[in-house]
Design a protein around this motif. Structure first.
Motif, PDB file in Angstrom:
ATOM      1  N   SER A 489       0.819  -1.210   0.000  1.00 37.93           N
ATOM      2  CA  SER A 489       0.000   0.000   0.000  1.00 37.93           C
ATOM      3  C   SER A 489       0.849   1.254   0.000  1.00 37.93           C
ATOM      4  CB  SER A 489      -1.023   0.052   1.129  1.00 37.93           C
ATOM      5  OG  SER A 489      -0.704  -0.806   2.124  1.00 37.93           O
ATOM      6  N   ASN A 490       2.084   1.190   0.640  1.00 39.09           N
ATOM      7  CA  ASN A 490       2.997   2.336   0.550  1.00 39.09           C
ATOM      8  C   ASN A 490       3.416   2.563  -0.894  1.00 39.09           C
ATOM      9  OD1 ASN A 490       2.931   3.026   3.183  1.00 39.09           O
ATOM     10  ND2 ASN A 490       4.946   2.179   3.729  1.00 39.09           N
ATOM     11  N   ALA A 491       3.755   1.467  -1.584  1.00 35.08           N
ATOM     12  CA  ALA A 491       4.177   1.582  -2.982  1.00 35.08           C
ATOM     13  C   ALA A 491       3.064   2.227  -3.815  1.00 35.08           C
ATOM     14  CB  ALA A 491       4.529   0.208  -3.532  1.00 35.08           C
ATOM     15  N   VAL A 492       1.814   1.848  -3.521  1.00 38.03           N
ATOM     16  CA  VAL A 492       0.682   2.429  -4.248  1.00 38.03           C
ATOM     17  C   VAL A 492       0.537   3.901  -3.890  1.00 38.03           C
ATOM     18  CG1 VAL A 492      -1.832   2.357  -4.525  1.00 38.03           C
ATOM     19  CG2 VAL A 492      -0.526   0.223  -4.409  1.00 38.03           C
ATOM     20  N   LYS A 493       0.573   4.158  -2.548  1.00 40.13           N
ATOM     21  CA  LYS A 493       0.351   5.522  -2.050  1.00 40.13           C
ATOM     22  C   LYS A 493       1.387   6.496  -2.598  1.00 40.13           C
ATOM     23  CE  LYS A 493       0.389   5.347   2.484  1.00 40.13           C
ATOM     24  NZ  LYS A 493       0.249   5.547   3.903  1.00 40.13           N
ATOM     25  N   TYR A 494       2.678   6.080  -2.556  1.00 38.22           N
ATOM     26  CA  TYR A 494       3.744   7.014  -2.893  1.00 38.22           C
ATOM     27  C   TYR A 494       4.176   6.936  -4.368  1.00 38.22           C
ATOM     28  CZ  TYR A 494       3.749   7.536   2.122  1.00 38.22           C
ATOM     29  OH  TYR A 494       3.361   7.762   3.405  1.00 38.22           O
ATOM     30  N   SER A 495       3.347   6.277  -5.214  1.00 38.36           N
ATOM     31  CA  SER A 495       3.611   6.274  -6.656  1.00 38.36           C
ATOM     32  C   SER A 495       2.553   7.133  -7.335  1.00 38.36           C
ATOM     33  CB  SER A 495       3.514   4.865  -7.213  1.00 38.36           C
ATOM     34  OG  SER A 495       4.559   4.085  -6.684  1.00 38.36           O
ATOM     35  N   ILE A 517       8.921  -3.182  -5.412  1.00 40.40           N
ATOM     36  CA  ILE A 517       9.633  -2.133  -6.156  1.00 40.40           C
ATOM     37  C   ILE A 517       8.603  -1.148  -6.718  1.00 40.40           C
ATOM     38  CG2 ILE A 517      11.266  -1.665  -8.045  1.00 40.40           C
ATOM     39  CD1 ILE A 517      11.990  -4.673  -7.937  1.00 40.40           C
ATOM     40  N   ASP A 518       8.852   0.157  -6.481  1.00 41.92           N
ATOM     41  CA  ASP A 518       7.945   1.134  -7.112  1.00 41.92           C
ATOM     42  C   ASP A 518       8.759   2.213  -7.811  1.00 41.92           C
ATOM     43  OD1 ASP A 518       8.446   3.491  -5.447  1.00 41.92           O
ATOM     44  OD2 ASP A 518       7.503   2.351  -3.817  1.00 41.92           O
ATOM     45  N   GLN A 519       8.086   3.047  -8.593  1.00 38.13           N
ATOM     46  CA  GLN A 519       8.764   4.145  -9.295  1.00 38.13           C
ATOM     47  C   GLN A 519       8.237   5.477  -8.775  1.00 38.13           C
ATOM     48  OE1 GLN A 519       7.435   2.908 -13.134  1.00 38.13           O
ATOM     49  NE2 GLN A 519       9.309   1.739 -13.556  1.00 38.13           N
ATOM     50  N   TYR A 536       6.896   8.409  12.259  1.00 42.05           N
ATOM     51  CA  TYR A 536       7.808   9.205  11.433  1.00 42.05           C
ATOM     52  C   TYR A 536       7.298   9.236   9.984  1.00 42.05           C
ATOM     53  CZ  TYR A 536      11.831  11.076   9.072  1.00 42.05           C
ATOM     54  OH  TYR A 536      12.633  11.860   8.289  1.00 42.05           O
ATOM     55  N   ARG A 537       7.298  10.425   9.408  1.00 39.69           N
ATOM     56  CA  ARG A 537       6.946  10.580   7.990  1.00 39.69           C
ATOM     57  C   ARG A 537       7.966  11.531   7.366  1.00 39.69           C
ATOM     58  NH1 ARG A 537       1.409  11.654   6.021  1.00 39.69           N
ATOM     59  NH2 ARG A 537       1.949   9.972   4.629  1.00 39.69           N
ATOM     60  N   SER A 538       8.428  11.198   6.175  1.00 33.19           N
ATOM     61  CA  SER A 538       9.447  12.070   5.582  1.00 33.19           C
ATOM     62  C   SER A 538       8.787  13.338   5.009  1.00 33.19           C
ATOM     63  CB  SER A 538      10.242  11.318   4.520  1.00 33.19           C
ATOM     64  OG  SER A 538       9.411  11.026   3.435  1.00 33.19           O
ATOM     65  N   ASP A 539       9.644  14.349   4.753  1.00 33.99           N
ATOM     66  CA  ASP A 539       9.120  15.665   4.361  1.00 33.99           C
ATOM     67  C   ASP A 539       8.452  15.674   2.985  1.00 33.99           C
ATOM     68  OD1 ASP A 539      10.106  16.593   6.647  1.00 33.99           O
ATOM     69  OD2 ASP A 539      12.002  17.349   5.789  1.00 33.99           O
ATOM     70  N   GLY A 546      -1.419   9.459   5.770  1.00 34.50           N
ATOM     71  CA  GLY A 546      -0.657   8.378   6.413  1.00 34.50           C
ATOM     72  C   GLY A 546      -0.487   8.659   7.895  1.00 34.50           C
ATOM     73  N   THR A 547      -0.060   7.638   8.623  1.00 32.43           N
ATOM     74  CA  THR A 547       0.085   7.778  10.082  1.00 32.43           C
ATOM     75  C   THR A 547       1.527   7.644  10.542  1.00 32.43           C
ATOM     76  OG1 THR A 547      -0.238   5.418  10.293  1.00 32.43           O
ATOM     77  CG2 THR A 547      -2.193   6.801  10.523  1.00 32.43           C
ATOM     78  N   GLY A 548       2.371   7.136   9.664  1.00 25.44           N
ATOM     79  CA  GLY A 548       3.769   6.899  10.074  1.00 25.44           C
ATOM     80  C   GLY A 548       3.892   5.637  10.914  1.00 25.44           C
ATOM     81  N   GLY A 550       2.905   2.360   9.558  1.00 25.48           N
ATOM     82  CA  GLY A 550       2.981   1.152   8.721  1.00 25.48           C
ATOM     83  C   GLY A 550       4.332   0.456   8.793  1.00 25.48           C
ATOM     84  N   LEU A 551       5.423   1.208   8.546  1.00 21.59           N
ATOM     85  CA  LEU A 551       6.741   0.559   8.536  1.00 21.59           C
ATOM     86  C   LEU A 551       7.186   0.134   9.937  1.00 21.59           C
ATOM     87  CD1 LEU A 551       8.822   2.436   5.804  1.00 21.59           C
ATOM     88  CD2 LEU A 551       7.611   0.269   5.673  1.00 21.59           C
ATOM     89  N   ALA A 552       6.712   0.867  10.972  1.00 24.96           N
ATOM     90  CA  ALA A 552       7.014   0.437  12.348  1.00 24.96           C
ATOM     91  C   ALA A 552       6.400  -0.932  12.592  1.00 24.96           C
ATOM     92  CB  ALA A 552       6.494   1.454  13.345  1.00 24.96           C
TER      93      ALA A 552
HETATM   94  P1  ADP Z   1       2.803   6.229   6.345  1.00 24.14           P
HETATM   95  O1  ADP Z   1       1.486   6.024   6.977  1.00 24.14           O
HETATM   96  O2  ADP Z   1       3.213   7.663   6.405  1.00 24.14           O
HETATM   97  O3  ADP Z   1       2.898   5.682   4.987  1.00 24.14           O
HETATM   98  P2  ADP Z   1       4.817   4.321   7.014  1.00 24.14           P
HETATM   99  O4  ADP Z   1       5.349   3.929   8.329  1.00 24.14           O
HETATM  100  O5  ADP Z   1       4.241   3.255   6.176  1.00 24.14           O
HETATM  101  O6  ADP Z   1       3.805   5.506   7.293  1.00 24.14           O
HETATM  102  O7  ADP Z   1       5.978   5.001   6.233  1.00 24.14           O
HETATM  103  C1  ADP Z   1       6.801   5.917   6.887  1.00 24.14           C
HETATM  104  C2  ADP Z   1       7.351   6.911   5.881  1.00 24.14           C
HETATM  105  O8  ADP Z   1       8.270   6.265   5.006  1.00 24.14           O
HETATM  106  C3  ADP Z   1       6.341   7.483   4.997  1.00 24.14           C
HETATM  107  O9  ADP Z   1       5.682   8.582   5.578  1.00 24.14           O
HETATM  108  C4  ADP Z   1       7.163   7.909   3.785  1.00 24.14           C
HETATM  109  O10 ADP Z   1       7.777   9.106   4.028  1.00 24.14           O
HETATM  110  C5  ADP Z   1       8.188   6.814   3.720  1.00 24.14           C
HETATM  111  N1  ADP Z   1       7.858   5.737   2.779  1.00 24.14           N
HETATM  112  C6  ADP Z   1       7.494   4.496   3.080  1.00 24.14           C
HETATM  113  N2  ADP Z   1       7.324   3.757   1.949  1.00 24.14           N
HETATM  114  C7  ADP Z   1       7.604   4.583   0.916  1.00 24.14           C
HETATM  115  C8  ADP Z   1       7.631   4.412  -0.491  1.00 24.14           C
HETATM  116  N3  ADP Z   1       7.322   3.234  -1.101  1.00 24.14           N
HETATM  117  N4  ADP Z   1       7.979   5.471  -1.240  1.00 24.14           N
HETATM  118  C9  ADP Z   1       8.307   6.662  -0.665  1.00 24.14           C
HETATM  119  N5  ADP Z   1       8.298   6.899   0.650  1.00 24.14           N
HETATM  120  C10 ADP Z   1       7.946   5.855   1.436  1.00 24.14           C
END
Ligand code: ADP
Length: 585
Positions: A489-495, A517-519, A536-539, A546-548, A550-552
């Motif tokens: 879902s991250n790959a979908v969200k951030y593509s 793998i995403d682009q 944590y969420r990147s800038d 998002g909630t930050g 998922g990856l945790a």
């Molecule tokens: P979020 O709910 O923000 O997606 P995650 O814990 O899943 O929280 O991801 C943390 C952060 O890692 C994201 O906010 C984003 O900045 C970065 N990130 C994770 N997956 C991707 C991805 N496939 N492409 C770009 N950034 C990503």
């Protein structure tokens, strides 16, 4: 910077102060020990010096007693009486080589005296003797007067002394003259005895002048001198006898301070063997020792029959071991241990403080996120419901379907959020269930891909490739699902729309690889080390929801499988995230 300073300052201060105090206390204890040991050592050398002086006095008094015997006998003492008088002393004084009587004989009396000698010792044909240049005992040459040894006790072993002119030898003569002129006993410097067979030890003679009548001035004394009572004493035996009862581990050198420098050394006393040796002349002790900061501090002077003997004390090697500063060492070790324990305690407290701070930060972030993340879908639901309710009759079926869809999506977001929080809280409390089982990987992943495909944006495509020799794996299906769904879902969200997403399952000898793998937008390099932290969420995420969390959650689930995560991402180009599960898991 300030934060780091306040964090490490207490520990740094404790370390500096602790080490400083430890060293200071070790130095203080060391100094105190040294002073105590020094005063103990001084006490010991005082005792030794007193014992030696007492012994020397005892030998001197013995001669005075023989002198008194001459006085009460009006200076008329026969050889037999002399022998009887000194008999007991010979037994109780182990340092005596001989006690003797040597009268003054004028040259005119020599012949008569030598007759007398023959009677005392038949066969003594040389008469009055002396040593020649070759050190052989010969008949004495003609002189104005002689001081020949006449009574000798004990006789055995001292036979050669009989008739020996004491005045024929320089060392003896100067002591004889000093005794004669002062009226007091006078000792010679070190000598090798005429009768001495063991050339390994020094002896010395003490002369007590006997006058015919009371004499006050040197002139009167010279005139009325009748002869000398003398003692021949062995240095080693006198010293060893004196120290019989004192077994201190202190060595010393004895020097005759009144002699010329090459004649001063009298012996070295070794505490270990309790013997005074004279075989090797040892150079004057000069080494520094903590117990003897200066030579003078460890030197005592004995006065004996108008001579001065210097005793230079040195701690024995045994002593040096005994005087190692164990107390200082113990103080240093205890100090350092205490400092170490304090540091350990501080670092633990600091870690606990950090953790508490982290938790409170986490709570704060959670509440602000929760209030935001829950409020948004909640208000979407509320607005949609209100709109449905108010416009029940006017809304077209399409508008109604879209409102219901919004409610559905918002509710799903809330459910996902709550489930992520639950997973993390459980994991933190150690209560997240880990129940691995044998899974048929390929159909499991196909099902996942199907679920995710329904959420793809316009034009996005998700392809799946299964390239593993092993179709089965021993994993927790619930956790595996959570990992894969989050990554996909991250790959979908951030593509962007139309982006390509690839989902690969591979394997090698050690691991099963799950790769997404995403682009998409990519992850900034500085953010990559933080993305697994909760909230944590990147800038660069912009308005992507998002909630930050998922990856945790992914990290928690992978950790439970003892797996690893690799991130490879370039900003604006795409992201590859690979999870490695150990094959035995
Ligand atoms: P979020 O709910 O923000 O997606 P995650 O814990 O899943 O929280 O991801 C943390 C952060 O890692 C994201 O906010 C984003 O900045 C970065 N990130 C994770 N997956 C991707 C991805 N496939 N492409 C770009 N950034 C990503």
């Amino acid at each position: 910077m300030r934060d780091r300073l306040s964090r490490y300052l207490p520990m740094g201060l404790t370390l500096c102060l602790g080490v400083g105090f430890s060293i200071a206390s070790a130095l203080w204890v060391g100094r105190w020990e040294q002073l105590t040991q020094r005063s103990q050592f001084q006490q010991q050398i005082d005792n030794l010096a007193t014992a030696l002086q007492r012994s020397a006095n005892r030998y001197n008094e013995l001669l005075l007693a023989i002198g008194d015997f001459y006085a009460v006998s009006d200076n008329q003492v026969s050889q037999a009486a002399f022998g009887r008088y000194v008999q007991r002393s010979l037994l109780s004084y182990s340092g005596i080589q001989a006690l003797e009587w040597a009268p003054r004989i004028a040259d005119t009396e020599r012949a008569a005296y030598e007759q007398q000698l023959l009677q005392l010792a038949p066969g003594h044909s040389l008469g009055i003797t002396e040593r020649n240049a070759d050190d052989q005992l010969v008949r004495a040459g003609d002189r104005q007067e002689y001081v020949p040894v006449t009574y000798v006790a004990p006789w055995q072993g001292n036979e050669l002394a009989l008739g020996f002119d004491l005045a024929s030898n320089q060392t003896r003569r100067s002591a004889l003259e000093r005794a004669r002129d002062t009226g007091k006993s006078a000792a010679t410097g070190r000598i090798k005895l005429v009768q001495e067979t063991n050339q390994d030890q020094y002896s010395f003679l003490v002369f007590l002048p006997i006058y015919q009548e009371a004499a006050q001035t040197p002139r009167e004394r010279r005139r009325s001198l009748q002869g000398y009572v003398l003692g021949v004493f062995r240095v080693a035996d006198v010293v060893e006898e004196a120290l019989n009862d004192l077994s201190y581990s202190v060595n010393f050198y004895i020097y005759d301070h009144s002699a010329t420098s090459d004649q001063q050394f009298l012996g070295f006393y070794d505490a270990a063997t309790q013997r005074l040796t004279t075989v090797v002349e040892t150079t004057r002790a000069s080494q520094h020792h903590p117990l003897c900061p200066t030579i003078t501090a460890c030197t005592h002077t004995l006065s004996f029959a108008q001579r001065e003997w210097q005793i230079v004390f040195v701690p024995s090697r045994l002593d040096e071991q005994q005087y190692t500063s164990w107390g200082a060492l113990a103080a240093l070790i205890i100090g350092l241990l205490l400092t170490g324990s304090l540091l350990l305690y501080l670092s633990r407290s600091q870690a606990e403080l950090d953790r508490t701070r982290e938790l409170s930060d986490l709570k704060l972030r959670f509440f602000s996120m929760a209030s935001h993340e829950l409020r948004t879908p909640l208000s979407t639901i509320l607005i949609s419901v209100q709109s449905l309710d108010a416009n029940r009759d006017t809304l077209s079926p399409q508008q109604k379907a879209s409102a219901i869809d919004r409610i559905h999506t918002s509710a799903k977001r809330m459910t996902q959020l709550l489930s992520d929080i639950l997973t993390l809280t459980r994991a933190e409390a150690g209560k997240l269930e880990f129940a691995p089982e044998i899974i048929d990987l390929e159909p499991f992943c196909i099902q996942l891909v199907d679920d995710v495909r329904s959420n793809l944006k316009t034009g996005q495509c998700l392809s799946f490739e299964f390239n593993s020799d092993y179709s089965q794996a021993f994993l927790d299906p619930k956790l595996l699902r959570s990992i894969a769904i989050n990554l996909l879902s991250n790959a979908v969200k951030y593509s962007l729309e139309g982006g390509k997403i690839q989902f690969n399952v591979m394997s090698d000898a050690q691991f099963i690889h799950l790769q997404v793998i995403d682009q998409g937008i990519g992850i900034p390099p500085e953010a990559q080390k933080h993305i697994f932290e909760a909230f944590y969420r990147s800038d660069n995420v912009g308005s992507v929801p998002g909630t930050g969390l998922g990856l945790a959650v992914v990290k928690t689930c992978v950790d439970l499988h003892a797996g690893k995560i690799q991130v490879n991402s370039r900003l604006g180009e795409g992201t590859t995230i690979t999870v490695l599960f150990p094959r035995i898991a």
